[in-house]
Design an enzyme around this catalytic site. Structure first.
Site, PDB file in Angstrom:
ATOM      1  CB  SER A 166      34.659  -5.781 -25.242  1.00 53.87           C
ATOM      2  OG  SER A 166      34.119  -6.392 -26.386  1.00 53.87           O
ATOM      3  CG  HIS A 204      29.694  -7.061 -24.213  1.00 59.08           C
ATOM      4  ND1 HIS A 204      30.698  -7.774 -23.573  1.00 59.08           N
ATOM      5  CD2 HIS A 204      30.325  -6.255 -25.099  1.00 59.08           C
ATOM      6  CE1 HIS A 204      31.869  -7.415 -24.072  1.00 59.08           C
ATOM      7  NE2 HIS A 204      31.683  -6.498 -24.984  1.00 59.08           N
ATOM      8  CG  ASP A 253      29.471 -10.271 -21.929  1.00 52.02           C
ATOM      9  OD1 ASP A 253      29.269 -10.252 -23.152  1.00 52.02           O
ATOM     10  OD2 ASP A 253      30.297  -9.522 -21.372  1.00 52.02           O
TER      11      ASP A 253
END
Length: 524
Positions: free
Chosen positions: A345, A505, A411
């Site tokens: 991320s 995610h 995602d």
């Protein structure tokens, strides 16, 4: 031709020069959001926008489009939700750890009657887990499978060789000692990096315990990076080596976007960028996280000098400079080691930006030892010039650096910052894309559906969310007990039924993809 308003704006900002577009979201009002939606004025004409002279000329009288006001509305929501989300997160993690440390609901009741309840008041304890750790509590590394000859997974060729035993054993017949054969354990680079990316979300004591006692590696340190613009530590990372002496690997893992940290989400989605000379245009939020000194697009040496120009508060350090020094010392201490950088991320964005800054500062000794940059669910960091700068800077490494950007299905984070006319963000590296059943392929360009708001993918996104929920509930029946998901993970998957792409995610899917997936050859 430029409109009168845009021209006036260009004249007022011409003294700034250079390339940058910084949207001061804290100054945006509701009337400004409505104005952007209805009046179609150029973004550079607004008082809350700090734009360079060349940027004003480039944008001209083009309207900012619907995405800019949408993102500003999102940022307003994130700002308003910051404290409620923070308090909720603290309470949630306390309750989850309260149940987990007492052995589940039944164990909690039993300990209550025995007056032996475990109350997790210390968030820095080595057994206290974050929400990320509750979604996926696995800590053990999975050894690399035997090499295959069918060419199904090129990552079989990338391994870390780690000595896990080899102590001297007593030779009873001769009365002396005989060295037992060294046992070398091999791990895929993707296995170590994805688990390190997951581990980076935990507190320092938890990280140190797992690295030293579970992985049998060597924990070097956990580091907090100061952000002078937000005036707080926002960048967390840890460094480890595979062995305390004569290590073959030095690894830096950056912490990513915490699920209930609204400032992290604000950084991910914001559109602000600034020119960094030869380095290209780079996301301002990520630059600030690593130690940006000044928002000066005309002079990169002033914006991000080779040595920190501004002093951080006593006891605080800028992430890039501190980690660079730690890496330099570790590589000097371990002359045979190669450097690995990873993150998930927001941490993936910082992992990509870190070597780019090393190239900007001509840190050739460190770059010459860089082996791999591997990111998971990484947002976009810069423009096409940045991508080429990073590629050229790492191509000079003697260890043939790979930059793999792993993306699982829909995602949402790899699709941010969202594609807007005023933004210039693109992805770099090799996209290793996994579908819902972890069938992977290498893509020369971007992942499928790079525009999150493309209506053609709406039904597929919701279908994928339903499929992921079913897969999460029953994958263990095919893959084994190590893939059994608990209530927290399955509940998180349910969020994807409302916000498609958010549940994708989760690092659990990235870990499962690395362990269960196979990667087809690159598609051009």
């Amino acid at each position: 031709m430029m409109t009168t308003g845009a021209a006036a704006s260009g004249q007022s900002k011409s003294k700034m020069g250079g390339e940058k577009l910084i949207i001061r979201s804290e100054k945006v009002r509701l009337v400004d959001i409505l104005s952007m939606l209805l009046l179609r004025r150029p973004i550079t004409s607004y008082a809350f926008v700090d734009a360079g002279e060349q940027t004003v000329l480039d944008v001209g009288d083009a309207p900012c489009g619907p995405l800019v006001p949408l993102i500003q509305a999102m940022l307003k929501f994130f700002a308003a939700a910051y404290w409620p989300a923070k308090v909720f997160g603290v309470v949630l993690e306390f309750l989850l750890n309260f149940v987990a440390l007492n052995g589940g609901l039944l164990g909690l009741l039993w300990n209550f009657f025995r007056c032996k309840l475990v109350i997790p008041l210390d968030r820095g304890a080595p057994d206290f887990r974050t929400v990320i750790g509750m979604i996926d509590g696995r800590t053990e590394l999975k050894p690399a499978p035997p090499a295959t000859s069918d060419g199904g997974d090129m990552r079989q060729l990338q391994v870390l060789d780690v000595v896990v035993s080899g102590e001297a054993a007593a030779d009873l017949e001769s009365g002396g000692c005989a060295a037992t054969p060294l046992v070398v354990q091999q791990y895929l680079v993707s296995e170590v990096t994805v688990m390190a990316s997951k581990l980076a979300y935990e507190n320092p004591a938890y990280v140190k315990n797992v690295v030293n006692n579970v992985w049998k590696f060597n924990f070097v340190g956990f580091y907090n990076g100061w952000n002078k613009f937000l005036k707080e530590d926002t960048t967390l990372a840890f460094v480890m080596t595979d062995m305390a002496k004569d290590a073959s690997a030095v690894l830096v893992a950056f912490r990513g976007t915490e699920p209930l940290n609204m400032k992290d989400w604000s950084t991910d989605v914001e559109l602000s960028w600034m020119g960094m000379g030869d380095m290209g245009n780079v996301h301002v939020g990520f630059l600030k996280a690593l130690g940006l000194q000044e928002e000066d697009e005309k002079n990169p040496a002033r914006a991000f000098p080779k040595e920190a120009a501004a002093a951080a508060p006593k006891g605080k350090f800028f992430a890039y400079y501190q980690l660079r020094q730690v890496v330099r010392e570790q590589l000097k201490q371990h002359p045979n080691a190669r450097l690995y950088v990873t993150g998930h991320s927001l941490g993936g964005a910082l992992a990509a930006l870190f070597p780019a800054l090393l190239a900007l500062h001509r840190e050739t000794e460190i770059l010459g030892r860089l082996r791999a940059v591997t990111t998971y669910g990484q947002p976009r960091v810069g423009d096409a010039k940045f991508v080429e700068f990073l590629r050229a800077g790492t191509a000079k490494a003697a260890s043939a650096t790979r930059y793999d950007r792993v993306v699982y299905r829909y995602d949402v984070v790899p699709r941010v910052p969202f594609t807007a006319p005023v933004a210039r963000f693109v992805h770099g590296g090799t996209c290793v894309y996994y579908d819902g059943w972890y069938d992977g392929k290498e893509l020369a360009g971007d992942e499928p559906d790079p525009n999150y708001f493309d209506p053609r993918y709406v039904l597929s996104k919701y279908g994928n969310a339903v499929g992921d929920l079913a897969k999460g509930a029953f994958l263990w029946a095919r893959a084994g007990r190590d893939y059994r998901e608990g209530f927290v993970s399955l509940f998180f998957r349910c969020i994807g039924l409302v916000f498609p792409g958010l549940a994708s995610h989760s690092l659990r899917d990235y870990v499962d993809a690395v362990r269960l997936g196979r990667v087809a050859p690159k598609q051009v």
